[in-house]
Design an enzyme around this catalytic site. Structure first.
Site, PDB file in Angstrom:
ATOM      1  N   GLU A  47      41.253  44.606  33.621  1.00 39.64           N
ATOM      2  CA  GLU A  47      40.578  43.362  34.006  1.00 39.64           C
ATOM      3  C   GLU A  47      41.205  42.201  33.245  1.00 39.64           C
ATOM      4  O   GLU A  47      41.339  42.259  32.014  1.00 39.64           O
ATOM      5  CB  GLU A  47      39.088  43.429  33.659  1.00 39.64           C
ATOM      6  CG  GLU A  47      38.274  44.372  34.531  1.00 39.64           C
ATOM      7  CD  GLU A  47      37.789  43.737  35.842  1.00 39.64           C
ATOM      8  OE1 GLU A  47      38.117  42.543  36.087  1.00 39.64           O
ATOM      9  OE2 GLU A  47      37.106  44.431  36.602  1.00 39.64           O
ATOM     10  N   HIS A  85      42.973  45.248  43.111  1.00 38.28           N
ATOM     11  CA  HIS A  85      41.678  45.680  43.619  1.00 38.28           C
ATOM     12  C   HIS A  85      41.554  45.355  45.118  1.00 38.28           C
ATOM     13  O   HIS A  85      41.026  46.134  45.894  1.00 38.28           O
ATOM     14  CB  HIS A  85      40.559  44.999  42.824  1.00 38.28           C
ATOM     15  CG  HIS A  85      39.250  45.703  42.917  1.00 38.28           C
ATOM     16  ND1 HIS A  85      38.095  45.179  42.389  1.00 38.28           N
ATOM     17  CD2 HIS A  85      38.889  46.884  43.484  1.00 38.28           C
ATOM     18  CE1 HIS A  85      37.091  46.014  42.632  1.00 38.28           C
ATOM     19  NE2 HIS A  85      37.541  47.050  43.293  1.00 38.28           N
ATOM     20  N   ASP A  94      40.372  40.298  44.432  1.00 40.97           N
ATOM     21  CA  ASP A  94      41.015  40.136  43.131  1.00 40.97           C
ATOM     22  C   ASP A  94      42.154  41.134  42.970  1.00 40.97           C
ATOM     23  O   ASP A  94      42.083  42.217  43.534  1.00 40.97           O
ATOM     24  CB  ASP A  94      39.988  40.285  41.988  1.00 40.97           C
ATOM     25  CG  ASP A  94      39.375  41.681  41.912  1.00 40.97           C
ATOM     26  OD1 ASP A  94      38.800  42.132  42.921  1.00 40.97           O
ATOM     27  OD2 ASP A  94      39.480  42.321  40.855  1.00 40.97           O
TER      28      ASP A  94
HETATM   29 ZN   LIG Z   1      37.986  43.953  40.751  1.00 41.04          ZN
END
Ligand SMILES: [Zn+2]
Length: 268
Positions: free
Chosen positions: A138, A176, A186
């Site tokens: 992330e 993703h 994203d």
């Molecule tokens: Zn994501």
């Protein structure tokens, strides 16, 4: 005097991340312990809820399973601190192996060999359990701002380490949005996929000598690359977001078709 040393100890504890997250770190340890107990089971009577076989013979030759994909996300949150909090609250049920802050700091949140909850419902090729096969990274970014240079440097270093450690093919560094068309967007169109691909993480195209076959089929090509094409327009949107970020349509343009075919040829 005693009070002073208590205050000093408290300050020391507050000064490091271990202090702030000491209770969730303990929860991590507890959970790892329960998995270790499962692995220690001998003879193995039950693997992940599957019924046992009639006989047990322990082999002498084995290792831990390894991740073979890397899925990149942006957090869609406003700070790294907020994301660390989200990933340490049991009720959210979401996590990632790594979080990269805007200043380039990398937080490791989970052993690479364990399964993070970052992919959700997704599919890449015939892999329908990306959480089991991938590392989730992330990047702290709200979705409508560029990624920082420091973040990209840290990401490059991290990807290099993962690629070497687990022998992950270039094609298996994905976003993703690639594995969850129609559900996720994203990392955003600010994400520099081309730069990463040039370093060996993810694919990129070269259409200089690409000749489209007469029977070229957009959906077939997307499927070969790995996209879930059950919702054609969503799959096209995810493809465009990755390779033609300025194109927000639900169609593959003529230049886009050549790009698509170039990626397809590298995926086969
Ligand atoms: Zn994501």
């Amino acid at each position: 005097m005693k009070l002073l040393s208590i205050v000093a100890a408290a300050l020391l504890l507050a000064g490091c991340a271990g202090g702030k997250y000491s209770s969730t770190n303990k929860a991590y340890k507890r959970q790892v312990k329960s998995f270790a107990k499962l692995l220690r089971e001998y003879p193995v009577e039950d693997s992940a809820g599957l019924p046992w076989a009639g006989q047990w013979v322990g082999t002498t030759n084995f290792g831990m399973r390894r991740p073979n994909f890397v899925v990149i996300h942006h957090t869609a949150q406003n700070s790294c601190e907020q994301t660390l909090k989200t990933f340490t609250l049991p009720r959210t049920q979401v996590s990632a192996h790594y979080v990269i802050c805007k200043d380039g700091t990398v937080h490791h949140m989970l052993n690479d060999l364990l399964r993070a909850h970052h992919a959700g419902v997704g599919r890449w090729g015939n892999d329908t359990d990306l959480n089991s096969s991938s590392i989730g990274i992330e990047i702290d970014n709200n979705g409508s701002e560029p990624f920082t240079k420091l973040q990209m440097t840290s990401l490059g270093n991290l990807l290099g380490r993962l690629k070497r450690a687990y022998n992950i093919p270039a094609a298996n560094f994905i976003g993703h949005s690639d594995i969850a068309p129609g559900r996720k967007v994203d990392p955003s169109n600010f994400f520099p996929w081309m730069d990463l691909a040039r370093q060996g993480y993810g694919l990129w195209y070269d259409t200089t000598n690409v000749q489209l076959p007469v029977d070229f089929n957009v959906m077939n090509s997307l499927r070969i690359i790995g996209y879930d094409i059950r919702r054609p327009e969503a799959a096209i949107k995810s493809f465009n977001l990755h390779y033609l970020p300025a194109d927000t349509s639900v169609q593959v343009s003529d230049p886009g078709k050549k790009i698509l075919f170039s990626i397809q040829q590298q995926s086969q």
